[in-house]
Write an enzyme that holds these catalytic residues in place. Structure first.
Site, PDB file in Angstrom:
ATOM      1  N   CYS A 194       0.840  -1.197   0.000  1.00  0.00           N
ATOM      2  CA  CYS A 194       0.000   0.000   0.000  1.00  0.00           C
ATOM      3  C   CYS A 194       0.875   1.248   0.000  1.00  0.00           C
ATOM      4  O   CYS A 194       2.105   1.167   0.080  1.00  0.00           O
ATOM      5  CB  CYS A 194      -0.946   0.019   1.198  1.00  0.00           C
ATOM      6  SG  CYS A 194      -0.115   0.253   2.776  1.00  0.00           S
TER       7      CYS A 194
ATOM      8  N   ASP B 299       0.313  17.200 -30.863  1.00  0.00           N
ATOM      9  CA  ASP B 299       1.239  16.852 -31.942  1.00  0.00           C
ATOM     10  C   ASP B 299       0.494  17.100 -33.257  1.00  0.00           C
ATOM     11  O   ASP B 299      -0.735  17.077 -33.291  1.00  0.00           O
ATOM     12  CB  ASP B 299       1.636  15.380 -31.810  1.00  0.00           C
ATOM     13  CG  ASP B 299       2.461  14.903 -32.989  1.00  0.00           C
ATOM     14  OD1 ASP B 299       3.442  15.574 -33.329  1.00  0.00           O
ATOM     15  OD2 ASP B 299       2.086  13.873 -33.589  1.00  0.00           O
TER      16      ASP B 299
ATOM     17  N   ASP C  82       0.577  10.718 -31.030  1.00  0.00           N
ATOM     18  CA  ASP C  82       0.336   9.381 -31.588  1.00  0.00           C
ATOM     19  C   ASP C  82       1.609   8.606 -31.858  1.00  0.00           C
ATOM     20  O   ASP C  82       1.552   7.434 -32.205  1.00  0.00           O
ATOM     21  CB  ASP C  82      -0.439   9.507 -32.909  1.00  0.00           C
ATOM     22  CG  ASP C  82       0.447  10.007 -34.044  1.00  0.00           C
ATOM     23  OD1 ASP C  82       1.180  10.999 -33.825  1.00  0.00           O
ATOM     24  OD2 ASP C  82       0.420   9.407 -35.123  1.00  0.00           O
TER      25      ASP C  82
END
Length: 734
Positions: A13, A424, A622
């Site tokens: 945790c 982009d 991308d």
């Protein structure tokens, strides 16, 4: 000072990450240590006073471990360990859920049936001590080192509820003789374990995706290369043993292994991994090539100049790792809450027991025990644990239905706060591939001329040839006997049946003495002003036709940018393309700011600059070249039709690559974030009100002491209310 990024194992945790971080920062020679629970990484800066082995031994002494991942053996060890742990966790989740269903049904609806308590005892025992054993083992380790984490709270609450239920099952007369009806809480203990295990499984799946991007980036470098010795002999050599000034041969279709300078031969190289642009770049003697880029049809030799960690690809990998390992503010907040909540609840339970022992008179022990158990039962972190995951699960499911893949809660929370979006250009704003936008024939159209144009381009290796071939292939016929010659920087010359034809720019026409008419010059100027590439087709005498080639802007890009502006969001375009093309796109779409000829590191630097000004930055890209900036951004969004690496790094992926989905994601973020805040509010209010009542704060005023049964019911109700509130997201319009 040495800076090392390592993997931390055995953390369960955020409190564990905080413990390891504090411990490392107190070690001699450590200047700074930052531990990220999300990706299980620690970034440690230390001097020669200490060593990694010393720090490793120190961390092992408190129940954790450090594994160096700068070697193949270390990476393999971490990968194998994680895979084994994930398989074990998956089996535990399935087993716990199979037992949780009948346990819940009996506990809620058939408590009065014969042997109900024994049936629930039989079902809950394996749930706690087999499927949930990791919580008890973790709690024991924490206890040995005088620490506490969520394992401690889970183990204490479920363990005491279980033991209390066992005692009541075997000795009901103990309470009957004192005028108290005994109750059992096997279902509460067991179902809490099932829920938490399921949360752990979902968490591990999300965390596993963070390392996939690094693996793929590393996979861009080939394992072996062809080296040319001084004798001229060609031998295959491992990339790891490659040294500077070695002469490397790159064959058609091979990926370049290291950075260097071309010394012989020529080819076109796909550098989309570096600049994000789809058009391959011509490489001749004197040009620089980069590791991870893909050679096309030609072959060449180059001299290795940067190897190992010095290559541009290696630097990108390093920056992505550091950006992914950096701590977000929400992680620090979780660390603080976890560190305070666990000991506070344990302290309240013990304090309530002691107060009852002192002030409770003859019934002090019994009532104190009931109060302590009730505090631990009612404070079970189920509601808090479900508050975020349930809202995220519904929100992510709804987003997926609308074509938006979202990886984590942090992105959903931050998306609504975005005030700057960096786009982009190629593949994000535009389609990402060059196409012929216009074809103009001068004089009478001739099918023979079109066949010649098609045949020359079909035989050419020029990067724009594919676009022209795609335009003409349906209406043209390929001619045999074609000879093609490249004219560097100008175009190509084709010979058909002894006749010469020229394809290229105006400079090639001038060189061949071919005049461009006024009509043709006007046509060319109009296309160049739109930042399109113009290709002229001519014979020995005149220009026969002209083509314009461009990377088309997506149909929805203008509307998407306009919608972002309406939300008061600044839009920035960063591209590796030339300034003329960048300016034309920015002006057409009314983009606020644009920068051209931008390298990957510069994109990430620009993101950092905006963040330092206090802006919440979304990066949309991308390509592999966007991965560094995507990792650095507050909210990272990848186009679904882009590279796998961009999608792995990004926290969101738009499957259709439609920029309009960004605004949808922001609206969904607001709805989901609101649900999370509501869930957390009710979960905290429930604890703030429920824990004092469970401890017996109302008893002096009205004699009310909460029975553990009602504490279990309250816990169940709080969980149900959180889930129901999250499910309301499904019916809300985006």
């Amino acid at each position: 000072m040495e800076k090392k990024t390592v993997t931390v194992t055995n953390m369960t945790c955020a409190a564990c990450a905080g413990s390891v971080e504090r411990f490392l920062n107190h070690q001699e020679g450590v200047a700074n240590a930052s531990v990220n629970f999300a990706n299980e990484k620690a970034v440690i800066e230390y001097s020669e006073v200490t060593s990694f082995d010393t720090l490793k031994s120190a961390v092992q002494s408190i129940g954790y471990d450090l594994v160096a991942t700068d070697s193949d053996a270390g990476k393999q060890q971490v990968s194998q360990t994680k895979e084994n742990e994930y398989r074990k966790l998956k089996r535990r989740v399935v087993g716990a859920i199979l037992l949780a269903v009948p346990l819940f049904v009996i506990g809620m609806f058939f408590m009065e049936m014969p042997y109900a308590n024994y049936s629930m005892w039989a079902l809950s025992t394996p749930m706690l001590f087999y499927f949930g054993q990791q919580f008890f083992v973790g709690a024991w380790k924490q206890l040995k080192h005088r620490s506490a984490n969520m394992d401690t709270l889970v183990a204490m609450s479920t363990g005491i509820a279980y033991l209390f239920s066992v005692f009541n099952t075997l000795n009901p007369h103990f309470w009957h003789s004192r005028g108290i009806h005994p109750h059992v809480y096997f279902e509460a203990a067991g179902i809490v374990i099932a829920f938490i295990l399921l949360g752990k499984l979902l968490e591990e799946r999300a965390k596993g995706n963070t390392s996939a991007a690094i693996k793929k980036l590393m996979g861009l470098q080939p394992k072996a290369v062809t080296v040319i010795l001084e004798s001229g002999e060609q031998v295959e050599q491992s990339v790891s043993t490659l040294t500077k000034n070695t002469i490397v041969l790159v064959k058609p279709g091979e990926r370049i292994a290291v950075d260097g300078e071309v010394i012989g031969g020529s080819s076109y190289v796909d550098e989309s991994t570096i600049n994000g642009e789809p058009i391959p770049v011509s490489k001749q003697a004197g040009d620089i090539v980069f590791a991870g880029t893909m050679n096309q049809k030609g072959s060449f030799r180059f001299r290795a100049e940067k190897v190992g960690g010095e290559t541009l690809l290696a630097q990108i990998i390093k920056m992505v790792e550091e950006a992914q390992g950096s701590k977000a503010p929400v992680q620090k907040l979780v660390d603080k809450i976890a560190a305070v909540f666990v000991p506070a609840v344990i302290g309240i339970a013990l304090l309530s027991f002691i107060i009852w022992m002192v002030l409770g008179g003859a019934y002090g022990f019994e009532r104190g025990l009931i109060a302590a158990v009730t505090v631990l039962v009612i404070a079970c972190p189920c509601a808090l644990g479900l508050a975020t995951p349930t809202a995220i699960m519904v929100g992510v499911g709804k987003a997926a239905e609308r074509g938006i893949l979202i990886k984590d809660a942090e992105s959903l929370e931050l998306a609504q706060k975005i005030n700057s979006v960096i786009l982009d250009k190629t593949g994000t704003i535009t389609e990402g591939k060059p196409v012929v936008t216009d074809l103009e024939w001068f004089g009478n159209f001739s099918q023979e001329r079109q066949n010649i144009l098609f045949s020359i381009e079909q035989s050419s290796e020029h990067p724009l040839a594919d676009a022209i071939v795609a335009r003409l292939k349906e209406t043209s016929k390929f001619l045999d006997g074609i000879e093609v010659e490249n004219n560097s920087g100008q175009g190509i010359t084709g010979r058909v049946n002894g006749n010469a034809y020229f394809l290229g720019n105006e400079r090639l026409m001038q060189q061949q003495g071919i005049d461009v008419s006024d009509e043709q010059a006007v046509w060319i100027k109009q296309r160049l002003e739109k930042a399109q590439t113009v290709v002229l087709f001519a014979d020995n005498i005149r220009v026969l036709g002209v083509l314009s080639i461009a990377d088309r802007i997506k149909e929805t890009s203008a509307a998407a940018i306009s919608e972002l502006h309406q939300r008061g969001i600044k839009v920035v375009m960063l591209t590796g393309d030339n300034p003329q093309t960048a300016r034309a796109v920015a002006e057409e779409l009314r983009i606020d700011t644009y920068h051209a000829n931008v390298l990957p590191a510069e994109k990430a630097h620009y993101v950092r600059e905006l963040q330092e000004k206090g802006e919440i930055v979304a990066m949309v890209g991308d390509g592999i070249n966007d991965s560094n900036a995507l990792a650095q951004a507050d909210v990272s969004i990848a186009m679904g039709k882009g590279s796998d690496i961009a999608m792995d790094v990004a926290k969101m992926t738009i499957i259709s690559s439609d920029l309009l989905k960004i605004s949808e994601a922001i609206r969904l973020s607001k709805q989901t974030s609101t649900a999370i805040k509501q869930n957390l509010f009710w979960a905290f209010i429930y604890n703030l009100i429920g824990i004092p009542i469970a401890a017996g704060i109302l008893y002096p005023f009205n004699g009310f002491l909460l029975d553990p049964m009602w504490a279990g019911a309250a816990m169940a109700f709080s969980s149900v209310s959180v889930v129901m509130n999250s499910l309301l997201l499904k019916i809300k319009r985006v």
